[in-house]
Design a protein around this motif. Structure first.
Motif, PDB file in Angstrom:
ATOM      1  N   UNK A 153       0.807  -1.216   0.000  1.00  0.00           N
ATOM      2  CA  UNK A 153       0.000   0.000   0.000  1.00  0.00           C
ATOM      3  C   UNK A 153       0.845   1.274   0.000  1.00  0.00           C
ATOM      4  N   UNK A 154       1.789   1.379   0.909  1.00  0.00           N
ATOM      5  CA  UNK A 154       2.593   2.601   1.024  1.00  0.00           C
ATOM      6  C   UNK A 154       4.094   2.367   0.916  1.00  0.00           C
ATOM      7  N   UNK A 155       4.516   1.118   0.767  1.00  0.00           N
ATOM      8  CA  UNK A 155       5.937   0.796   0.766  1.00  0.00           C
ATOM      9  C   UNK A 155       6.294  -0.159  -0.352  1.00  0.00           C
ATOM     10  N   UNK A 156       7.557  -0.148  -0.694  1.00  0.00           N
ATOM     11  CA  UNK A 156       8.080  -1.068  -1.711  1.00  0.00           C
ATOM     12  C   UNK A 156       9.107  -1.995  -1.067  1.00  0.00           C
ATOM     13  N   UNK A 157       9.103  -3.244  -1.502  1.00  0.00           N
ATOM     14  CA  UNK A 157      10.198  -4.163  -1.222  1.00  0.00           C
ATOM     15  C   UNK A 157      11.111  -4.055  -2.425  1.00  0.00           C
ATOM     16  N   UNK A 158      12.377  -3.738  -2.162  1.00  0.00           N
ATOM     17  CA  UNK A 158      13.343  -3.535  -3.244  1.00  0.00           C
ATOM     18  C   UNK A 158      14.481  -4.543  -3.125  1.00  0.00           C
ATOM     19  N   UNK A 159      15.073  -4.854  -4.255  1.00  0.00           N
ATOM     20  CA  UNK A 159      16.158  -5.841  -4.316  1.00  0.00           C
ATOM     21  C   UNK A 159      17.295  -5.277  -5.155  1.00  0.00           C
TER      22      UNK A 159
END
Length: 163
Positions: A153-159
């Motif tokens: 919703x308000x955040x990203x999981x980044x790699x």
């Protein structure tokens, strides 16, 4: 790099990492929470509880007087107890915190780059993180090669893939 140096985090740095975890959680001054409130949240506390356990790695930025100004660290989480930025078993999840007065002065980038090097040296092929979209650090992560693996919703999981 100006006015600070980077050193490896040790087992004695639990307090420094705790301070930086609170800074990371309070990136938005308008939504700032008291230290105790941040640390009472088990979902947040897991990022420093029991520091330095096997697989933990990190670094600390210090000013000319040896006072910590920021830290970046990573730890592994199991699939049955994932962190907010969990992508897979064996992929360390990164946390970065810098005191506000040291932000936009290169400390965060230097810490991030050092941690990425440490992770690669330790044999990691990827690192992950979770960042709220409004957080100014989001731009830093993109500029350092992180890509969005999952949107919430308000955040990203980044790699970031390590070479």
């Amino acid at each position: 790099m100006s006015g600070f140096r980077i050193r490896p985090a040790t087992g004695a740095d639990a307090r420094v990492l705790t301070d930086m975890l609170v800074e990371a959680a309070n990136w938005d001054a308008a939504r700032s929470r008291a230290r105790l409130t941040v640390l009472e949240d088990p979902a947040v506390l897991r990022y420093i509880a029991g520091w330095r356990r096997p697989g933990d790695l990190g670094c600390v930025a210090e000013d000319a007087n040896g006072v910590a100004v920021g830290a970046c660290w990573a730890r592994l989480f199991p699939a049955n107890a994932p962190g907010a930025g969990f992508v897979a078993v064996g992929v360390p999840e990164l946390t970065l915190g810098v005191y506000p007065v040291w932000r936009a002065r290169g400390a965060g980038r230097a810490l991030l780059q050092e941690l990425l090097g440490m992770a690669a040296e330790a044999g990691a092929t990827r690192v992950s993180l979770s960042v709220e979209r409004g957080n100014f650090a989001h731009r830093l992560y993109v500029s350092e090669g992180f890509t969005t693996a999952r949107q919430r919703e308000t955040a990203d999981t980044m790699v970031r893939t390590l070479r």
